[in-house]
Design a protein around this motif. Sequence first.
Motif, PDB file in Angstrom:
ATOM      1  N   THR A  73    -133.986 -13.652  -9.750  1.00 44.69           N
ATOM      2  CA  THR A  73    -132.697 -13.880 -10.395  1.00 44.69           C
ATOM      3  C   THR A  73    -132.816 -15.044 -11.377  1.00 44.69           C
ATOM      4  OG1 THR A  73    -132.014 -15.267  -8.522  1.00 44.69           O
ATOM      5  CG2 THR A  73    -131.347 -12.950  -8.477  1.00 44.69           C
ATOM      6  N   THR A  74    -131.703 -15.366 -12.043  1.00 42.32           N
ATOM      7  CA  THR A  74    -131.686 -16.449 -13.034  1.00 42.32           C
ATOM      8  C   THR A  74    -130.711 -17.542 -12.598  1.00 42.32           C
ATOM      9  OG1 THR A  74    -132.192 -14.903 -14.810  1.00 42.32           O
ATOM     10  CG2 THR A  74    -131.280 -17.031 -15.463  1.00 42.32           C
ATOM     11  N   VAL A  75    -131.158 -18.786 -12.664  1.00 46.26           N
ATOM     12  CA  VAL A  75    -130.402 -19.944 -12.183  1.00 46.26           C
ATOM     13  C   VAL A  75    -130.244 -20.956 -13.312  1.00 46.26           C
ATOM     14  CG1 VAL A  75    -130.491 -21.911 -10.590  1.00 46.26           C
ATOM     15  CG2 VAL A  75    -131.114 -19.639  -9.785  1.00 46.26           C
ATOM     16  N   LEU A  76    -129.124 -21.644 -13.311  1.00 45.49           N
ATOM     17  CA  LEU A  76    -128.878 -22.720 -14.281  1.00 45.49           C
ATOM     18  C   LEU A  76    -128.959 -24.076 -13.602  1.00 45.49           C
ATOM     19  CD1 LEU A  76    -127.874 -23.844 -17.035  1.00 45.49           C
ATOM     20  CD2 LEU A  76    -125.527 -23.506 -16.195  1.00 45.49           C
ATOM     21  N   GLU A  77    -129.712 -24.994 -14.225  1.00 45.60           N
ATOM     22  CA  GLU A  77    -129.733 -26.394 -13.815  1.00 45.60           C
ATOM     23  C   GLU A  77    -129.139 -27.214 -14.956  1.00 45.60           C
ATOM     24  OE1 GLU A  77    -133.050 -29.570 -12.314  1.00 45.60           O
ATOM     25  OE2 GLU A  77    -133.194 -28.826 -14.370  1.00 45.60           O
ATOM     26  N   VAL A  78    -128.209 -28.110 -14.635  1.00 39.37           N
ATOM     27  CA  VAL A  78    -127.623 -29.015 -15.624  1.00 39.37           C
ATOM     28  C   VAL A  78    -128.135 -30.416 -15.336  1.00 39.37           C
ATOM     29  CG1 VAL A  78    -125.497 -30.020 -16.504  1.00 39.37           C
ATOM     30  CG2 VAL A  78    -125.576 -27.583 -15.954  1.00 39.37           C
ATOM     31  N   GLY A  79    -128.894 -30.973 -16.271  1.00 41.40           N
ATOM     32  CA  GLY A  79    -129.544 -32.264 -16.087  1.00 41.40           C
ATOM     33  C   GLY A  79    -131.022 -32.037 -15.849  1.00 41.40           C
ATOM     34  N   SER A  80    -131.844 -32.166 -16.898  1.00 41.02           N
ATOM     35  CA  SER A  80    -133.249 -31.770 -16.798  1.00 41.02           C
ATOM     36  C   SER A  80    -134.126 -32.891 -16.266  1.00 41.02           C
ATOM     37  CB  SER A  80    -133.767 -31.329 -18.176  1.00 41.02           C
ATOM     38  OG  SER A  80    -133.099 -30.183 -18.623  1.00 41.02           O
ATOM     39  N   GLY A  81    -135.317 -32.500 -15.855  1.00 40.77           N
ATOM     40  CA  GLY A  81    -136.300 -33.457 -15.393  1.00 40.77           C
ATOM     41  C   GLY A  81    -137.676 -32.825 -15.307  1.00 40.77           C
ATOM     42  N   VAL A  99    -132.931 -21.753 -16.308  1.00 44.58           N
ATOM     43  CA  VAL A  99    -132.475 -22.370 -17.546  1.00 44.58           C
ATOM     44  C   VAL A  99    -132.033 -23.790 -17.202  1.00 44.58           C
ATOM     45  CG1 VAL A  99    -130.829 -22.292 -19.453  1.00 44.58           C
ATOM     46  CG2 VAL A  99    -131.724 -20.151 -18.480  1.00 44.58           C
ATOM     47  N   THR A 100    -132.597 -24.781 -17.870  1.00 45.32           N
ATOM     48  CA  THR A 100    -132.223 -26.169 -17.595  1.00 45.32           C
ATOM     49  C   THR A 100    -131.709 -26.807 -18.883  1.00 45.32           C
ATOM     50  OG1 THR A 100    -132.999 -28.324 -16.765  1.00 45.32           O
ATOM     51  CG2 THR A 100    -134.623 -26.968 -17.920  1.00 45.32           C
ATOM     52  N   VAL A 101    -130.556 -27.461 -18.798  1.00 47.51           N
ATOM     53  CA  VAL A 101    -129.845 -27.998 -19.970  1.00 47.51           C
ATOM     54  C   VAL A 101    -129.718 -29.510 -19.849  1.00 47.51           C
ATOM     55  CG1 VAL A 101    -127.707 -27.923 -21.303  1.00 47.51           C
ATOM     56  CG2 VAL A 101    -128.530 -25.856 -20.172  1.00 47.51           C
ATOM     57  N   ASP A 102    -129.920 -30.205 -20.955  1.00 45.19           N
ATOM     58  CA  ASP A 102    -129.696 -31.654 -20.965  1.00 45.19           C
ATOM     59  C   ASP A 102    -129.207 -32.073 -22.344  1.00 45.19           C
ATOM     60  OD1 ASP A 102    -130.670 -34.040 -18.885  1.00 45.19           O
ATOM     61  OD2 ASP A 102    -130.407 -34.711 -20.955  1.00 45.19           O
ATOM     62  N   VAL A 103    -128.399 -33.130 -22.373  1.00 44.16           N
ATOM     63  CA  VAL A 103    -127.802 -33.618 -23.619  1.00 44.16           C
ATOM     64  C   VAL A 103    -128.733 -34.558 -24.385  1.00 44.16           C
ATOM     65  CG1 VAL A 103    -126.706 -35.688 -22.641  1.00 44.16           C
ATOM     66  CG2 VAL A 103    -125.581 -34.452 -24.523  1.00 44.16           C
ATOM     67  N   ASP A 104    -129.818 -35.007 -23.736  1.00 46.09           N
ATOM     68  CA  ASP A 104    -130.720 -35.996 -24.324  1.00 46.09           C
ATOM     69  C   ASP A 104    -131.958 -35.299 -24.909  1.00 46.09           C
ATOM     70  OD1 ASP A 104    -132.670 -38.007 -24.766  1.00 46.09           O
ATOM     71  OD2 ASP A 104    -131.747 -39.295 -23.253  1.00 46.09           O
ATOM     72  N   PRO A 105    -132.184 -35.395 -26.235  1.00 44.42           N
ATOM     73  CA  PRO A 105    -133.358 -34.738 -26.838  1.00 44.42           C
ATOM     74  C   PRO A 105    -134.676 -35.189 -26.211  1.00 44.42           C
ATOM     75  CG  PRO A 105    -131.832 -35.456 -28.545  1.00 44.42           C
ATOM     76  CD  PRO A 105    -131.339 -36.041 -27.257  1.00 44.42           C
ATOM     77  N   TYR A 106    -134.792 -36.476 -25.880  1.00 48.66           N
ATOM     78  CA  TYR A 106    -136.036 -36.964 -25.269  1.00 48.66           C
ATOM     79  C   TYR A 106    -136.273 -36.288 -23.920  1.00 48.66           C
ATOM     80  CZ  TYR A 106    -139.286 -39.851 -22.684  1.00 48.66           C
ATOM     81  OH  TYR A 106    -140.343 -40.256 -21.917  1.00 48.66           O
ATOM     82  N   VAL A 107    -135.217 -36.182 -23.104  1.00 48.91           N
ATOM     83  CA  VAL A 107    -135.361 -35.563 -21.782  1.00 48.91           C
ATOM     84  C   VAL A 107    -135.768 -34.102 -21.914  1.00 48.91           C
ATOM     85  CG1 VAL A 107    -134.109 -34.899 -19.683  1.00 48.91           C
ATOM     86  CG2 VAL A 107    -133.771 -37.173 -20.667  1.00 48.91           C
ATOM     87  N   ARG A 122    -141.765 -20.182 -16.334  1.00 47.69           N
ATOM     88  CA  ARG A 122    -140.489 -19.503 -16.087  1.00 47.69           C
ATOM     89  C   ARG A 122    -139.295 -20.441 -16.221  1.00 47.69           C
ATOM     90  NH1 ARG A 122    -143.794 -17.822 -11.913  1.00 47.69           N
ATOM     91  NH2 ARG A 122    -142.592 -18.873 -10.292  1.00 47.69           N
ATOM     92  N   VAL A 123    -139.491 -21.597 -16.859  1.00 46.68           N
ATOM     93  CA  VAL A 123    -138.420 -22.578 -17.080  1.00 46.68           C
ATOM     94  C   VAL A 123    -138.135 -22.672 -18.574  1.00 46.68           C
ATOM     95  CG1 VAL A 123    -137.751 -25.003 -16.911  1.00 46.68           C
ATOM     96  CG2 VAL A 123    -138.971 -23.912 -15.013  1.00 46.68           C
ATOM     97  N   THR A 124    -136.857 -22.505 -18.948  1.00 44.07           N
ATOM     98  CA  THR A 124    -136.423 -22.644 -20.335  1.00 44.07           C
ATOM     99  C   THR A 124    -135.568 -23.893 -20.451  1.00 44.07           C
ATOM    100  OG1 THR A 124    -136.402 -20.242 -20.649  1.00 44.07           O
ATOM    101  CG2 THR A 124    -135.164 -21.566 -22.237  1.00 44.07           C
ATOM    102  N   ALA A 125    -136.031 -24.892 -21.199  1.00 47.12           N
ATOM    103  CA  ALA A 125    -135.290 -26.145 -21.381  1.00 47.12           C
ATOM    104  C   ALA A 125    -134.482 -26.060 -22.663  1.00 47.12           C
ATOM    105  CB  ALA A 125    -136.231 -27.335 -21.411  1.00 47.12           C
ATOM    106  N   VAL A 126    -133.173 -26.330 -22.577  1.00 47.60           N
ATOM    107  CA  VAL A 126    -132.247 -26.172 -23.694  1.00 47.60           C
ATOM    108  C   VAL A 126    -131.541 -27.500 -23.958  1.00 47.60           C
ATOM    109  CG1 VAL A 126    -130.188 -24.950 -24.513  1.00 47.60           C
ATOM    110  CG2 VAL A 126    -131.891 -23.745 -23.122  1.00 47.60           C
ATOM    111  N   LEU A 127    -131.433 -27.876 -25.224  1.00 50.80           N
ATOM    112  CA  LEU A 127    -130.675 -29.065 -25.602  1.00 50.80           C
ATOM    113  C   LEU A 127    -129.207 -28.688 -25.750  1.00 50.80           C
ATOM    114  CD1 LEU A 127    -130.644 -32.044 -26.567  1.00 50.80           C
ATOM    115  CD2 LEU A 127    -130.981 -31.174 -28.899  1.00 50.80           C
TER     116      LEU A 127
END
Length: 404
Positions: A73-81, A99-107, A122-127
């Motif tokens: 399945t597909t899961v969303l994480e808010v706050g990347s690391g 799918v992992t989302v973060d507001v900080d371009p560096y993160v 299998r991890v997609t990091a999104v700004l």
Amino acid sequence: MISKGWAPSPRVQAALREVPRHRFVPETRLDRAYHDDLAVVTVRQSPQTALSSVSAAWLQADMIKQLRLEPKTTVLEVGSGGYNPELLAHVLSERGRVVTVDVDPYVVHRTRRLCAEAGSGRVTAVLGDGGLGAPGQVPVDGFAGIVITHNASDIAPAWREQLAEGARLVVPLEMGGYTRSLTLVRRGDVLHCEHWTYCGFVRDRGAAARTAPAVRLADGKVTVRWEDGTPGDTTGLEEALRGPRHEHSTGLIVQGAFNFETLQIYAATTLAGFCRLSASEGSTLVAQQDAAAILANGSLAYLTYRKNKDATNPADRTTEFFIDAYGPAAKEVAERFAQCVRVWDREVRESGYPPMTVHPASTPDNQLPPGDVLDKPSARLVLQWPGRSPVDALSLSTAEGQRA
């Protein structure tokens, strides 16, 4: 981790064994990377303030366990690391996606780099602002789970809307300034809480980030702040703090180590005029650096405790809970807080956290279930504490409305 019971699921156990945590925290030593009870700060605003971190491993395992994920399945994480989404990816197996989302371009850049170096692919990091979820990445039926990895002051509507029916949102929510990781199951427009975990995270930096209103008193030695709701009237408190302090025993005496985490949430959600009180170290005005408090009638009362029996063996020590108060109505306000503590001790202490539902902010009062209501900008929380009658909850709601 496994021996302490934080990872009962075989798939979570396998993920903990397989994902190399040290590869995702190059900022720290190997022994600290694999410590089960320590977070690793990865971005700082100052030596005292963390902006981003990789959470303690026990907490990550607990939150993933609470999601009850199915493979593929597909899961969303808010706050990347980086590390946490890779744990999720391993739990979801080869055809799963995170799918992992973060507001900080560096993160986001850091997460992409580390996942490329040591990840599953299998991890997609999104700004983006995690309060909006991940538009454009949502599966047809919604995410099979959403996990928030920062303190949230509110439940963003996008999290509920992008969550599949019957799936779980795990979110560290602040209530009165106290954070608990809540496991919320979606049933239509209502989220039903099925689990609470005591925790703490870095704070939200998106558009929904909130700075609590605060008033400094006594030449800055005492600060009153309102983590939820609108500020109360502090008229007369400067003069009150220069007057005598009224000390009022709650009658609650405990022995040895004592857990009162539910008392914090109980007071924050049932006491009209609730606020938080902080003072500088060594203050003669306030006995604690941070305390639960209430404000009413130009008077202030806060919860504190004192040892009344010391002993070599910590299990033999006893502690008594007091209410300290200032102002013309000190006795009355202190007794109201003390009564809250007594009811908690009698009705709540042994029963744990209450049933709770989360409703859209537009839900009218007559469509809410009975209980104490804590209003957020985007959500209405209804807590059904034992021993609380509908009249009690209505009294709080009315008082909060008048204060607002």
